[in-house]
Design a protein around this motif. Structure first.
Motif, PDB file in Angstrom:
ATOM      1  N   LEU A 185       0.802  -1.217   0.000  1.00 34.36           N
ATOM      2  CA  LEU A 185       0.000   0.000   0.000  1.00 34.36           C
ATOM      3  C   LEU A 185       0.833   1.264   0.000  1.00 34.36           C
ATOM      4  CD1 LEU A 185      -2.704  -1.060   2.623  1.00 34.36           C
ATOM      5  CD2 LEU A 185      -2.865  -1.151   0.127  1.00 34.36           C
ATOM      6  N   ALA A 186       2.042   1.211   0.549  1.00 37.33           N
ATOM      7  CA  ALA A 186       2.864   2.418   0.625  1.00 37.33           C
ATOM      8  C   ALA A 186       4.319   2.042   0.877  1.00 37.33           C
ATOM      9  CB  ALA A 186       2.375   3.347   1.741  1.00 37.33           C
ATOM     10  N   VAL A 187       5.222   2.861   0.333  1.00 36.31           N
ATOM     11  CA  VAL A 187       6.666   2.723   0.562  1.00 36.31           C
ATOM     12  C   VAL A 187       7.155   4.034   1.152  1.00 36.31           C
ATOM     13  CG1 VAL A 187       8.920   2.365  -0.490  1.00 36.31           C
ATOM     14  CG2 VAL A 187       6.924   1.119  -1.375  1.00 36.31           C
ATOM     15  N   ALA A 188       7.865   3.960   2.262  1.00 42.71           N
ATOM     16  CA  ALA A 188       8.342   5.176   2.927  1.00 42.71           C
ATOM     17  C   ALA A 188       9.831   5.064   3.223  1.00 42.71           C
ATOM     18  CB  ALA A 188       7.569   5.410   4.217  1.00 42.71           C
ATOM     19  N   ASP A 189      10.565   6.128   2.963  1.00 39.53           N
ATOM     20  CA  ASP A 189      11.984   6.212   3.308  1.00 39.53           C
ATOM     21  C   ASP A 189      12.077   6.594   4.782  1.00 39.53           C
ATOM     22  OD1 ASP A 189      14.668   6.733   3.616  1.00 39.53           O
ATOM     23  OD2 ASP A 189      14.862   7.854   1.750  1.00 39.53           O
ATOM     24  N   LEU A 190      12.597   5.674   5.595  1.00 37.82           N
ATOM     25  CA  LEU A 190      12.678   5.901   7.034  1.00 37.82           C
ATOM     26  C   LEU A 190      14.054   6.376   7.470  1.00 37.82           C
ATOM     27  CD1 LEU A 190      10.715   2.731   8.227  1.00 37.82           C
ATOM     28  CD2 LEU A 190       9.825   5.009   7.691  1.00 37.82           C
ATOM     29  N   GLY A 191      14.921   6.645   6.489  1.00 36.85           N
ATOM     30  CA  GLY A 191      16.275   7.080   6.817  1.00 36.85           C
ATOM     31  C   GLY A 191      17.170   5.895   7.090  1.00 36.85           C
ATOM     32  N   GLY A 192      17.753   5.359   6.043  1.00 37.57           N
ATOM     33  CA  GLY A 192      18.604   4.185   6.194  1.00 37.57           C
ATOM     34  C   GLY A 192      17.931   2.902   5.773  1.00 37.57           C
ATOM     35  N   VAL A 193      16.623   2.833   5.949  1.00 37.49           N
ATOM     36  CA  VAL A 193      15.837   1.690   5.487  1.00 37.49           C
ATOM     37  C   VAL A 193      14.524   2.199   4.907  1.00 37.49           C
ATOM     38  CG1 VAL A 193      16.807   0.043   7.139  1.00 37.49           C
ATOM     39  CG2 VAL A 193      14.728   1.315   7.732  1.00 37.49           C
ATOM     40  N   ARG A 212      -7.721  -3.897  -5.925  1.00 33.34           N
ATOM     41  CA  ARG A 212      -7.000  -4.118  -7.171  1.00 33.34           C
ATOM     42  C   ARG A 212      -5.832  -5.062  -6.888  1.00 33.34           C
ATOM     43  NH1 ARG A 212      -7.887   1.486  -7.284  1.00 33.34           N
ATOM     44  NH2 ARG A 212      -9.170   2.194  -9.043  1.00 33.34           N
ATOM     45  N   ALA A 213      -5.169  -5.482  -7.978  1.00 31.61           N
ATOM     46  CA  ALA A 213      -3.970  -6.301  -7.796  1.00 31.61           C
ATOM     47  C   ALA A 213      -2.888  -5.511  -7.071  1.00 31.61           C
ATOM     48  CB  ALA A 213      -3.462  -6.793  -9.133  1.00 31.61           C
ATOM     49  N   GLY A 214      -2.904  -4.197  -7.186  1.00 30.12           N
ATOM     50  CA  GLY A 214      -1.904  -3.387  -6.499  1.00 30.12           C
ATOM     51  C   GLY A 214      -2.206  -1.912  -6.653  1.00 30.12           C
ATOM     52  N   VAL A 215      -1.554  -1.105  -5.824  1.00 30.93           N
ATOM     53  CA  VAL A 215      -1.660   0.345  -5.905  1.00 30.93           C
ATOM     54  C   VAL A 215      -0.719   0.824  -7.003  1.00 30.93           C
ATOM     55  CG1 VAL A 215      -1.328   2.486  -4.600  1.00 30.93           C
ATOM     56  CG2 VAL A 215      -2.205   0.449  -3.445  1.00 30.93           C
ATOM     57  N   SER A 216      -1.082   1.901  -7.695  1.00 32.35           N
ATOM     58  CA  SER A 216      -0.219   2.417  -8.751  1.00 32.35           C
ATOM     59  C   SER A 216       1.133   2.818  -8.163  1.00 32.35           C
ATOM     60  CB  SER A 216      -0.854   3.632  -9.425  1.00 32.35           C
ATOM     61  OG  SER A 216      -0.870   4.738  -8.539  1.00 32.35           O
ATOM     62  N   PRO A 217       2.222   2.679  -8.934  1.00 31.61           N
ATOM     63  CA  PRO A 217       3.548   3.030  -8.408  1.00 31.61           C
ATOM     64  C   PRO A 217       3.631   4.448  -7.856  1.00 31.61           C
ATOM     65  CG  PRO A 217       3.769   1.805 -10.448  1.00 31.61           C
ATOM     66  CD  PRO A 217       2.306   2.088 -10.284  1.00 31.61           C
ATOM     67  N   ALA A 218       2.993   5.400  -8.541  1.00 32.42           N
ATOM     68  CA  ALA A 218       3.032   6.779  -8.059  1.00 32.42           C
ATOM     69  C   ALA A 218       2.307   6.905  -6.720  1.00 32.42           C
ATOM     70  CB  ALA A 218       2.408   7.711  -9.092  1.00 32.42           C
ATOM     71  N   GLY A 219       1.258   6.091  -6.524  1.00 35.70           N
ATOM     72  CA  GLY A 219       0.563   6.093  -5.246  1.00 35.70           C
ATOM     73  C   GLY A 219       1.354   5.414  -4.153  1.00 35.70           C
ATOM     74  N   LEU A 220       2.175   4.431  -4.529  1.00 38.56           N
ATOM     75  CA  LEU A 220       3.019   3.719  -3.565  1.00 38.56           C
ATOM     76  C   LEU A 220       4.121   4.608  -3.013  1.00 38.56           C
ATOM     77  CD1 LEU A 220       3.793   0.176  -5.025  1.00 38.56           C
ATOM     78  CD2 LEU A 220       2.765   0.660  -2.816  1.00 38.56           C
ATOM     79  N   CYS A 221       4.762   5.354  -3.914  1.00 37.60           N
ATOM     80  CA  CYS A 221       5.972   6.104  -3.560  1.00 37.60           C
ATOM     81  C   CYS A 221       5.786   7.580  -3.867  1.00 37.60           C
ATOM     82  CB  CYS A 221       7.181   5.585  -4.334  1.00 37.60           C
ATOM     83  SG  CYS A 221       7.497   3.833  -4.145  1.00 37.60           S
ATOM     84  N   PRO A 222       5.452   8.392  -2.893  1.00 43.54           N
ATOM     85  CA  PRO A 222       5.308   9.825  -3.137  1.00 43.54           C
ATOM     86  C   PRO A 222       6.601  10.406  -3.716  1.00 43.54           C
ATOM     87  CG  PRO A 222       4.449   9.253  -0.988  1.00 43.54           C
ATOM     88  CD  PRO A 222       5.141   8.031  -1.501  1.00 43.54           C
TER      89      PRO A 222
END
Length: 276
Positions: free
Chosen positions: A83-91, A206-216
């Motif tokens: 549902l979402a990808v977030a940069d947590l600083g290092g991971v 859906r099968a997945g969230v759009s890439p742009a929606g996954l990664c701001p």
């Protein structure tokens, strides 16, 4: 999962599996996050004649062989919708339904986004529109909900909502036309095929969230993820491969992309380790 994986791969098609195999060959841990294999357009192909070594194979046979190979190589596979990808600083943190996993690099290989957002979907996201029954279902216990099914597990998700006390109307997206979501502060109704249904929430599977929606902040162009020759995106540590990265939409091209993306991800991880 508390483990920090070296590489999290979103998608279990040819690109995702190729990336996982390459990562494992380079001694990196790999987690593939994927929805049901039946959601893959390749799964539905009756015959594939242009992938070397598998003349006349069905798409289903290829998908099953790819996933079995990934498992045998030591890649872990997690069933769920990223549902979402977030940069947590290092991971990087990846939300998978109600779960959360972490990785040092991410490869986006979700295939081609084949459906556009419904009118009102983005406007009411978090205000009655949800992509995760286990995350948000209890908020609507005893209330009217609608499920729009575009994935193989949509009916199962609808059953889950019923099991926790939600009133559920299920709409198969293949037959539901002209879906639109309406409301004020929150969702109040869903229009399907010209008929308005009063609801408090709309769950879209859906099968997945759009890439742009996954990664701001992810750069896209004409629906594809923009990458360089090494399959790197504009976001450091995030790579893309396969149909999501553009034409031609062929298994052989996707496999090559996945290999290149994994090599680049491995190099990214190794360079970061040297800097620390």
């Amino acid at each position: 999962m508390d483990t920090v994986f070296d590489i999290i791969i979103i998608g279990s098609g040819p690109a995702g599996v190729s990336a996982a195999l390459t990562a494992r060959q380079r001694g990196k841990s790999a987690l593939i996050v994927t929805t049901a294999p039946e959601d893959s357009p390749l799964w539905k192909a009756e015959r594939v004649d242009n992938y070397p070594g598998f003349p006349g194979a069905s798409g289903r046979e290829l998908v099953e062989a790819f996933i079995a190979h990934a498992r045998a190589a030591g890649a872990e596979i997690m069933r769920g919708r990223a549902l979402a990808v977030a940069d947590l600083g290092g991971v990087f943190g990846v939300s998978v339904g109600a779960d959360f996993v972490q990785g040092r690099a991410v490869i986006l290989a979700p295939g081609l986004a084949r459906s556009k957002p419904y009118p009102g979907e983005e406007e009411f996201l978090g205000r009655g529109v949800s992509y995760c029954a286990t995350c948000d279902g209890m908020l609507y216990r005893g209330k009217r909900t609608a499920v729009i099914g575009l994935s193989a597990d949509a009916a199962e998700e609808a059953d889950y909502l019923r099991s926790i006390g939600c009133e559920v109307e299920f709409f198969d997206a293949a037959r539901a036309k002209g879906c639109a979501i309406h409301g004020g502060e929150r969702v109040t109704s869903l229009t399907v095929s010209g008929e308005e249904h009063p609801v408090d929430a709309v769950f879209i599977f859906r099968a997945g969230v759009s890439p742009a929606g996954l990664c701001p902040g992810l750069e896209t162009e004409g629906g594809r993820i923009v990458t360089d020759a090494a399959m790197a995106t504009n976001l450091p540590g995030i790579f893309a491969a396969g149909d999501a990265a553009g034409t031609p939409y062929q298994v052989a091209k996707a496999v090559g992309d996945g290999c290149a993306a994994a090599l680049s991800a491995c190099k990214f991880i190794e360079n970061k380790s040297k800097e620390e």
